[in-house]
Scaffold this motif. Structure first.
Motif, PDB file in Angstrom:
ATOM      1  N   VAL A 152      17.876   0.790  -0.540  1.00 58.97           N
ATOM      2  CA  VAL A 152      17.438  -0.056  -0.816  1.00 58.97           C
ATOM      3  C   VAL A 152      16.045   0.151   0.685  1.00 58.97           C
ATOM      4  N   GLY A 153      15.090   0.113   0.726  1.00 57.63           N
ATOM      5  CA  GLY A 153      14.100  -0.145   1.301  1.00 57.63           C
ATOM      6  C   GLY A 153      14.175  -0.535   2.584  1.00 57.63           C
ATOM      7  N   SER A 154      13.467  -0.272   3.526  1.00 55.40           N
ATOM      8  CA  SER A 154      13.913  -0.515   5.325  1.00 55.40           C
ATOM      9  C   SER A 154      13.852  -2.770   4.726  1.00 55.40           C
ATOM     10  N   MET A 155      14.731  -3.404   6.074  1.00 59.56           N
ATOM     11  CA  MET A 155      15.292  -4.791   5.260  1.00 59.56           C
ATOM     12  C   MET A 155      15.334  -5.146   6.757  1.00 59.56           C
TER      13      MET A 155
ATOM     14  N   GLY B 137       7.440  17.997   0.251  1.00 60.47           N
ATOM     15  CA  GLY B 137       6.909  16.599  -0.682  1.00 60.47           C
ATOM     16  C   GLY B 137       6.310  15.575  -0.065  1.00 60.47           C
ATOM     17  N   ILE B 138       6.054  14.481   0.225  1.00 60.98           N
ATOM     18  CA  ILE B 138       5.032  13.907  -0.079  1.00 60.98           C
ATOM     19  C   ILE B 138       5.568  13.668   1.208  1.00 60.98           C
ATOM     20  N   SER B 139       3.926  13.441   2.251  1.00 57.71           N
ATOM     21  CA  SER B 139       3.766  13.594   3.431  1.00 57.71           C
ATOM     22  C   SER B 139       3.447  12.369   4.047  1.00 57.71           C
ATOM     23  N   TRP B 140       4.348  11.634   4.563  1.00 52.38           N
ATOM     24  CA  TRP B 140       4.586   9.850   5.148  1.00 52.38           C
ATOM     25  C   TRP B 140       3.624  10.350   6.045  1.00 52.38           C
ATOM     26  N   GLN B 141       2.836  11.282   6.968  1.00 46.37           N
ATOM     27  CA  GLN B 141       1.458  11.627   7.518  1.00 46.37           C
ATOM     28  C   GLN B 141      -0.041  10.789   6.925  1.00 46.37           C
TER      29      GLN B 141
ATOM     30  N   ILE C 219      19.436   7.761  -5.769  1.00 52.41           N
ATOM     31  CA  ILE C 219      17.873   7.320  -5.859  1.00 52.41           C
ATOM     32  C   ILE C 219      17.605   6.561  -4.149  1.00 52.41           C
ATOM     33  N   SER C 220      16.465   7.004  -3.425  1.00 48.62           N
ATOM     34  CA  SER C 220      15.822   7.557  -2.035  1.00 48.62           C
ATOM     35  C   SER C 220      15.595   5.833  -1.658  1.00 48.62           C
ATOM     36  N   SER C 221      15.464   6.160  -0.640  1.00 49.50           N
ATOM     37  CA  SER C 221      15.727   3.855  -0.332  1.00 49.50           C
ATOM     38  C   SER C 221      13.763   4.348  -0.336  1.00 49.50           C
TER      39      SER C 221
ATOM     40  N   VAL D 181      18.739  15.175   4.686  1.00 45.62           N
ATOM     41  CA  VAL D 181      17.480  15.959   5.438  1.00 45.62           C
ATOM     42  C   VAL D 181      16.119  15.077   4.715  1.00 45.62           C
ATOM     43  N   ALA D 182      15.778  14.953   4.008  1.00 50.21           N
ATOM     44  CA  ALA D 182      14.738  14.424   4.150  1.00 50.21           C
ATOM     45  C   ALA D 182      13.457  15.112   4.099  1.00 50.21           C
ATOM     46  N   GLY D 183      13.459  16.529   3.634  1.00 46.79           N
ATOM     47  CA  GLY D 183      12.429  17.640   4.863  1.00 46.79           C
ATOM     48  C   GLY D 183      11.283  17.527   3.802  1.00 46.79           C
TER      49      GLY D 183
ATOM     50  N   SER E 269       0.919  -1.340  -0.134  1.00 46.65           N
ATOM     51  CA  SER E 269      -0.136  -0.092  -0.115  1.00 46.65           C
ATOM     52  C   SER E 269       1.016   1.348  -0.146  1.00 46.65           C
ATOM     53  N   HIS E 270       2.177   1.218   0.261  1.00 45.18           N
ATOM     54  CA  HIS E 270       2.672   2.430   0.133  1.00 45.18           C
ATOM     55  C   HIS E 270       3.223   2.511  -0.354  1.00 45.18           C
ATOM     56  N   VAL E 271       3.696   1.910  -1.741  1.00 42.75           N
ATOM     57  CA  VAL E 271       3.757   1.866  -3.068  1.00 42.75           C
ATOM     58  C   VAL E 271       2.091   2.638  -3.962  1.00 42.75           C
ATOM     59  N   GLU E 272       1.376   1.945  -3.718  1.00 47.22           N
ATOM     60  CA  GLU E 272      -0.036   2.082  -4.890  1.00 47.22           C
ATOM     61  C   GLU E 272      -0.535   3.816  -3.918  1.00 47.22           C
TER      62      GLU E 272
ATOM     63  N   GLY F 296      13.904  15.231  -0.019  1.00 48.27           N
ATOM     64  CA  GLY F 296      11.918  15.739   0.762  1.00 48.27           C
ATOM     65  C   GLY F 296      11.803  16.622  -0.873  1.00 48.27           C
ATOM     66  N   GLY F 297      11.139  16.108  -1.602  1.00 48.20           N
ATOM     67  CA  GLY F 297      10.437  17.255  -2.281  1.00 48.20           C
ATOM     68  C   GLY F 297      11.457  17.619  -3.673  1.00 48.20           C
ATOM     69  N   ILE F 298      12.132  16.674  -3.927  1.00 46.38           N
ATOM     70  CA  ILE F 298      13.335  17.120  -4.972  1.00 46.38           C
ATOM     71  C   ILE F 298      11.978  16.141  -6.608  1.00 46.38           C
ATOM     72  N   LYS F 299      12.685  17.476  -7.090  1.00 44.26           N
ATOM     73  CA  LYS F 299      11.152  17.017  -8.802  1.00 44.26           C
ATOM     74  C   LYS F 299      12.045  17.376 -10.086  1.00 44.26           C
TER      75      LYS F 299
ATOM     76  N   SER G  93      16.121  11.397  -4.472  1.00 45.56           N
ATOM     77  CA  SER G  93      14.900  11.537  -5.069  1.00 45.56           C
ATOM     78  C   SER G  93      14.134  10.109  -4.773  1.00 45.56           C
ATOM     79  N   ALA G  94      12.818  10.039  -4.338  1.00 44.04           N
ATOM     80  CA  ALA G  94      12.106   9.182  -3.807  1.00 44.04           C
ATOM     81  C   ALA G  94      10.965   8.908  -5.297  1.00 44.04           C
ATOM     82  N   ARG G  95       9.780   9.203  -4.401  1.00 47.73           N
ATOM     83  CA  ARG G  95       8.225   9.497  -5.309  1.00 47.73           C
ATOM     84  C   ARG G  95       8.199   9.937  -6.548  1.00 47.73           C
TER      85      ARG G  95
ATOM     86  N   LYS H 253      18.084   9.431   8.295  1.00 46.59           N
ATOM     87  CA  LYS H 253      17.328  10.083   6.856  1.00 46.59           C
ATOM     88  C   LYS H 253      16.025  10.314   7.871  1.00 46.59           C
ATOM     89  N   GLU H 254      15.628  11.979   7.869  1.00 45.93           N
ATOM     90  CA  GLU H 254      14.204  11.338   7.975  1.00 45.93           C
ATOM     91  C   GLU H 254      13.457  10.720   6.477  1.00 45.93           C
ATOM     92  N   VAL H 255      12.385  10.721   6.818  1.00 47.86           N
ATOM     93  CA  VAL H 255      11.439  10.788   5.508  1.00 47.86           C
ATOM     94  C   VAL H 255      10.570  11.892   5.147  1.00 47.86           C
ATOM     95  N   GLY H 256      10.505  12.653   5.454  1.00 46.39           N
ATOM     96  CA  GLY H 256       9.436  13.569   5.323  1.00 46.39           C
ATOM     97  C   GLY H 256       9.417  14.351   5.901  1.00 46.39           C
TER      98      GLY H 256
HETATM   99  C1  LIG Z   1       7.504   3.771  -1.346  1.00 37.72           C
HETATM  100  C2  LIG Z   1       8.437   3.775  -0.293  1.00 37.72           C
HETATM  101  C3  LIG Z   1       8.468   3.561   0.084  1.00 37.72           C
HETATM  102  C4  LIG Z   1       9.744   4.140   1.425  1.00 37.72           C
HETATM  103  N1  LIG Z   1      10.128   3.122   2.386  1.00 37.72           N
HETATM  104  C5  LIG Z   1      11.211   3.622   2.820  1.00 37.72           C
HETATM  105  C6  LIG Z   1      12.149   3.356   3.680  1.00 37.72           C
HETATM  106  O1  LIG Z   1      11.841   1.542   3.467  1.00 37.72           O
HETATM  107  N2  LIG Z   1      13.186   3.421   4.273  1.00 37.72           N
HETATM  108  C7  LIG Z   1      13.372   4.815   4.107  1.00 37.72           C
HETATM  109  O2  LIG Z   1      14.275   5.380   4.865  1.00 37.72           O
HETATM  110  N3  LIG Z   1      12.658   5.644   3.260  1.00 37.72           N
HETATM  111  C8  LIG Z   1      12.264   5.307   2.239  1.00 37.72           C
HETATM  112  N4  LIG Z   1      11.028   6.184   1.701  1.00 37.72           N
HETATM  113  C9  LIG Z   1      10.415   7.499   2.075  1.00 37.72           C
HETATM  114  C10 LIG Z   1      12.150   8.054   0.863  1.00 37.72           C
HETATM  115  O3  LIG Z   1      13.335   7.744   1.296  1.00 37.72           O
HETATM  116  C11 LIG Z   1      12.209  10.168   1.516  1.00 37.72           C
HETATM  117  O4  LIG Z   1      12.766   9.872   2.193  1.00 37.72           O
HETATM  118  C12 LIG Z   1      10.996  10.362   0.879  1.00 37.72           C
HETATM  119  O5  LIG Z   1       9.727   9.816   0.272  1.00 37.72           O
HETATM  120  C13 LIG Z   1      10.769  11.888   0.979  1.00 37.72           C
HETATM  121  O6  LIG Z   1      11.387  11.836  -0.342  1.00 37.72           O
HETATM  122  P1  LIG Z   1      10.389  12.658  -1.476  1.00 37.72           P
HETATM  123  O7  LIG Z   1       9.484  13.679  -2.076  1.00 37.72           O
HETATM  124  O8  LIG Z   1      11.589  12.309  -3.042  1.00 37.72           O
HETATM  125  O9  LIG Z   1       9.981  10.963  -1.606  1.00 37.72           O
HETATM  126  C14 LIG Z   1       9.995   5.594   0.790  1.00 37.72           C
HETATM  127  C15 LIG Z   1       9.819   6.322  -0.002  1.00 37.72           C
HETATM  128  C16 LIG Z   1       8.636   5.731  -0.910  1.00 37.72           C
HETATM  129  C17 LIG Z   1       8.257   6.800  -1.999  1.00 37.72           C
END
Ligand SMILES: Cc1cc2nc3c(=O)[nH]c(=O)nc-3n(C[C@H](O)[C@H](O)[C@H](O)COP(=O)(O)O)c2cc1C
Length: 357
Positions: free
Chosen positions: A99-102, A226-230, A69-71, A221-223, A15-18, A288-291, A309-311, A197-200
């Motif tokens: 890579v994503g969380s291991m 960009g995306i709000s994980w909340q 390419i972010s995790s 910084v993952a500021g 669901s995170h990806v979707e 955080g929001g690089i596009k 960048s991730a999303r 890192k943070e995640v946003g």
């Molecule tokens: C689908 C998806 C899954 C993510 N999973 C992880 C993760 O497992 N570990 C992590 O450190 N960050 C994870 N992130 C966060 C990103 O690495 C990044 O910090 C965050 O999305 C902000 O960057 P963005 O605005 O370019 O997306 C994930 C991002 C996305 C889009």
């Protein structure tokens, strides 16, 4: 790990990806802050466009461009295909990949291939392992560190701090005690650099300083902006439990938009680096929001070693335009370098930005 716990994790990853691809997950009332800045035009660049060199270094190694390419993912079968495509693109551009969380790879060997595949398709670039703060707080065993690093032949370990995400996550782990102490133990026993890192929601100068003092080498910084994980987790929560009154509406609005804008994090942490000679060698990643290529350029002038960048790249991957998107961003970066008279990334880092009128 029990089957139920396994299923919850796989559902979460799916669901995170979707949700990241389809949901309304952008900050509503906050931007990265990059739009406030502009470079000073150089009418006399004294270089030819073809002289421009996008290569730079990261953690002592040459990379093709200041982009990472972010995790994102790993730990379920479809993630292997995603990681393969991300790795192929990273290898083509000679840029680092996270890579994503291991966590699942530690808990169940079944899920290890979806991470290991990255090294198969990206033999020559820097690849970084990833684990979350809640895992760090419990204390990572040496054997667990070895599994993660060996699976990827990793060049470093990324630790993500995601308090706001965990707070909103239906199954979130909100115990963040002892993270700093455990990070110090980790940096003492690991042989590769630790990136935090943070995640946003961003990393402040105060937190960056605490992290650097315990031996962290790179701050990503993952500021906010960009995306709000909340928001991502709020969507999952509502799907599972319906609307409820966990938070009052004003608090919900504030919390969904919680975080330090990416540009602000960069300004503050760069200042910290300038003021403290002991931090001279630390590297800062802007994310955080690089596009766009102009976001990358602005990040570098604000003090970053590279941008990540991730999303946006995940979306491009699903639209079949991942490599084209990276190409376009790098062309835009090259254009900014030409118009500021910067032949190298190092020169671009020293260009002045002004506040837009
Ligand atoms: C689908 C998806 C899954 C993510 N999973 C992880 C993760 O497992 N570990 C992590 O450190 N960050 C994870 N992130 C966060 C990103 O690495 C990044 O910090 C965050 O999305 C902000 O960057 P963005 O605005 O370019 O997306 C994930 C991002 C996305 C889009």
């Amino acid at each position: 790990m029990s089957n139920t716990a396994d299923n919850i994790t796989i559902e979460r990853k799916h669901s995170h990806v979707e949700i990241c691809l389809q949901g309304d997950v952008a900050f509503k009332s906050k931007t990265t802050g990059f739009e406030q800045f502009e470079f000073i035009h150089n009418a006399l660049p004294e270089l030819s466009l073809c002289d421009i060199d996008l290569s730079t270094t990261f953690l002592g190694r040459k990379i093709g461009a200041p982009l990472m390419i972010s995790s994102m993912t790993g730990g379920y079968s479809e993630a292997a295909t995603l990681n393969q495509h991300l790795a192929e693109a990273a290898e083509r551009f000679k840029i680092p990949l996270g890579v994503g969380s291991m966590r699942q790879a530690l808990e169940n060997p079944l899920y290890r291939d979806s991470f290991a595949i990255t090294r198969k398709f990206a033999p020559s670039i820097q690849i970084f392992a990833n684990i979350g703060a809640p895992e760090i707080a419990k204390g990572l065993r040496k054997s667990e560190i070895s599994i993660m690093l060996e699976l990827l032949e990793a060049d470093g370990l990324i630790v993500h701090l995601n308090a706001a995400q965990e707070l909103f996550q239906p199954e979130g782990n909100t115990n963040f005690r002892n993270v700093l102490e455990q990070l110090e133990l980790l940096t003492n026993k690991i042989t590769v650099p630790v990136i935090v890192k943070e995640v946003g929601c961003g990393i402040s100068a105060t937190v960056a300083r605490q992290l650097l003092e315990v031996g962290v080498s790179v701050i990503d910084v993952a500021g906010a902006g960009g995306i709000s994980w909340q928001k991502v987790e709020e969507i999952r929560y509502i799907r599972q439990f319906g609307q409820d009154n966990r938070f009052s509406l004003p608090a919900l609005d504030l919390l969904l938009n919680w975080g330090i804008p990416t540009a602000q994090c960069l300004l503050d942490i760069s200042e910290l680096k300038k003021e403290h000679s002991e931090f001279i060698d630390i590297e800062i990643i802007a994310s955080g929001g690089i596009k766009s290529g102009t976001d990358i350029a602005t990040s570098l002038a604000l003090g970053a070693q590279l941008a990540a960048s991730a999303r946006s790249l995940l979306k491009a991957l699903y639209e079949g335009t991942l490599e084209k998107t990276i190409d376009t961003w790098l062309n835009d970066l090259r254009a900014v370098m030409f118009l500021t008279g910067a032949a190298t990334i190092e020169e671009l880092r020293n260009k002045r930005l002004t506040f837009k009128q």
